[in-house]
Design a protein around this motif. Structure first.
Motif, PDB file in Angstrom:
ATOM      1  N   ALA A  20       0.876  -1.261   0.252  1.00 42.64           N
ATOM      2  CA  ALA A  20       0.075  -0.094  -0.034  1.00 42.64           C
ATOM      3  C   ALA A  20       0.799   1.125   0.042  1.00 42.64           C
ATOM      4  O   ALA A  20       0.295   2.444  -0.098  1.00 42.64           O
ATOM      5  CB  ALA A  20      -0.962  -0.089   1.278  1.00 42.64           C
ATOM      6  N   PRO A  22       3.128   4.559  -1.039  1.00 44.51           N
ATOM      7  CA  PRO A  22       3.262   5.200  -2.194  1.00 44.51           C
ATOM      8  C   PRO A  22       4.449   4.925  -2.754  1.00 44.51           C
ATOM      9  O   PRO A  22       5.540   4.441  -2.111  1.00 44.51           O
ATOM     10  CB  PRO A  22       3.335   6.725  -1.420  1.00 44.51           C
ATOM     11  CG  PRO A  22       3.561   6.546   0.109  1.00 44.51           C
ATOM     12  CD  PRO A  22       3.154   5.205   0.160  1.00 44.51           C
ATOM     13  N   ASN A  47       2.670  10.017  -7.718  1.00 43.65           N
ATOM     14  CA  ASN A  47       2.590   8.778  -6.805  1.00 43.65           C
ATOM     15  C   ASN A  47       1.842   7.521  -7.441  1.00 43.65           C
ATOM     16  O   ASN A  47       0.482   7.723  -7.492  1.00 43.65           O
ATOM     17  CB  ASN A  47       1.829   9.492  -5.668  1.00 43.65           C
ATOM     18  CG  ASN A  47       1.615   8.253  -4.364  1.00 43.65           C
ATOM     19  OD1 ASN A  47       1.932   7.170  -4.841  1.00 43.65           O
ATOM     20  ND2 ASN A  47       1.102   8.929  -3.253  1.00 43.65           N
ATOM     21  N   THR A  48       2.481   6.806  -7.879  1.00 43.72           N
ATOM     22  CA  THR A  48       1.813   5.545  -8.362  1.00 43.72           C
ATOM     23  C   THR A  48       1.413   4.447  -7.382  1.00 43.72           C
ATOM     24  O   THR A  48       1.039   3.406  -7.884  1.00 43.72           O
ATOM     25  CB  THR A  48       2.889   4.679  -9.653  1.00 43.72           C
ATOM     26  OG1 THR A  48       4.030   4.544  -8.996  1.00 43.72           O
ATOM     27  CG2 THR A  48       3.065   5.736 -10.668  1.00 43.72           C
ATOM     28  N   GLY A  49       1.450   4.791  -6.221  1.00 42.55           N
ATOM     29  CA  GLY A  49       1.274   3.703  -5.334  1.00 42.55           C
ATOM     30  C   GLY A  49      -0.419   3.891  -4.857  1.00 42.55           C
ATOM     31  O   GLY A  49      -0.912   4.592  -5.603  1.00 42.55           O
ATOM     32  N   THR A  50      -0.963   3.111  -3.688  1.00 45.59           N
ATOM     33  CA  THR A  50      -2.286   3.101  -3.417  1.00 45.59           C
ATOM     34  C   THR A  50      -2.484   3.756  -2.214  1.00 45.59           C
ATOM     35  O   THR A  50      -3.538   3.775  -1.926  1.00 45.59           O
ATOM     36  CB  THR A  50      -2.439   1.752  -3.334  1.00 45.59           C
ATOM     37  OG1 THR A  50      -1.560   0.998  -2.352  1.00 45.59           O
ATOM     38  CG2 THR A  50      -2.482   0.875  -4.875  1.00 45.59           C
ATOM     39  N   SER A  51      -1.514   4.557  -1.711  1.00 40.80           N
ATOM     40  CA  SER A  51      -1.814   5.465  -0.520  1.00 40.80           C
ATOM     41  C   SER A  51      -1.218   6.797  -0.877  1.00 40.80           C
ATOM     42  O   SER A  51      -0.010   7.009  -1.332  1.00 40.80           O
ATOM     43  CB  SER A  51      -1.167   4.859   0.790  1.00 40.80           C
ATOM     44  OG  SER A  51       0.143   4.798   0.819  1.00 40.80           O
ATOM     45  N   ALA A  91      -2.803   9.309  -3.768  1.00 37.27           N
ATOM     46  CA  ALA A  91      -2.546   8.000  -4.412  1.00 37.27           C
ATOM     47  C   ALA A  91      -3.058   7.999  -5.799  1.00 37.27           C
ATOM     48  O   ALA A  91      -4.029   8.320  -6.208  1.00 37.27           O
ATOM     49  CB  ALA A  91      -3.296   6.996  -3.586  1.00 37.27           C
ATOM     50  N   GLY A  92      -2.065   7.291  -6.780  1.00 40.01           N
ATOM     51  CA  GLY A  92      -2.486   7.385  -8.057  1.00 40.01           C
ATOM     52  C   GLY A  92      -2.679   8.685  -8.984  1.00 40.01           C
ATOM     53  O   GLY A  92      -3.147   8.888  -9.970  1.00 40.01           O
ATOM     54  N   ASP A  93      -2.078   9.692  -8.353  1.00 37.97           N
ATOM     55  CA  ASP A  93      -2.098  11.003  -9.023  1.00 37.97           C
ATOM     56  C   ASP A  93      -0.838  11.638  -9.092  1.00 37.97           C
ATOM     57  O   ASP A  93       0.264  11.087  -8.579  1.00 37.97           O
ATOM     58  CB  ASP A  93      -3.316  11.780  -8.301  1.00 37.97           C
ATOM     59  CG  ASP A  93      -3.803  12.793  -9.283  1.00 37.97           C
ATOM     60  OD1 ASP A  93      -3.568  13.083 -10.322  1.00 37.97           O
ATOM     61  OD2 ASP A  93      -4.754  13.672  -8.574  1.00 37.97           O
TER      62      ASP A  93
END
Length: 166
Positions: A20, A22, A47-51, A91-93
């Protein structure tokens, strides 16, 4: 015989936070000097992670002080302010650090920024930790996505910020 399920479940739970985390990537970085004592760096932080994560600090030997700044309208005057809490990186942005917006500010330059030279900048994130970035100096660059091509840090009202001293 001992059951292996609890150990396997514990191992899976321990591994979850790592998945999870970043994952921060820095793209399209460049720096410009507004005068012999102040300059700024601009870039895309993805940030290609999920948090989510947060850029909380920047440091460089290129200046006596390095801070995270942004611009705000104060009546008819655009003011630059230090953003002590840093910049959230969802996250993801991605977040664009750009002229006339969020940026890394260098105050009390140790030497003038020379076109084509590189600055080593350490970006500190709450979760991802420190990321060292080599930022090229490009005095002529005008990114298309920027929209504030005529903004000049040298003539802007910087409020109470002291961009020349240490």
């Amino acid at each position: 015989m001992r059951p292996t399920f609890p150990a396997a479940a514990l191992a899976a739970l321990i591994a979850l936070p790592a998945a999870a985390e970043p994952v921060i990537e820095i793209r399209d970085a460049y720096a410009r000097a507004s005068n012999t004592m102040a300059g700024a760096a601009f870039m895309v932080i993805e940030n290609t992670g999920t948090s989510p994560d947060r850029l909380v600090a920047a440091a460089s030997d290129s200046a006596a002080r390095v801070e995270l700044h942004t611009h705000v309208m104060d009546g008819d005057v655009m003011r630059m302010i230090h953003v002590e809490e840093g910049f959230e990186i969802p996250a993801g942005d991605s977040v664009l650090l750009e002229r006339g917006g969020k940026h890394v500010m260098f105050m009390g330059l140790s030497a003038p920024f020379e076109d084509g030279a590189g600055l080593e900048v350490t970006l500190t994130f709450e979760t991802a930790g420190e990321i060292v970035v080599e930022v090229p100096v490009d005095q002529e660059r005008m990114p298309a996505e920027m929209g504030h091509d005529t903004m000049d840090h040298g003539t802007m009202d910087h409020g109470h910020a002291d961009h020349g001293g240490s």
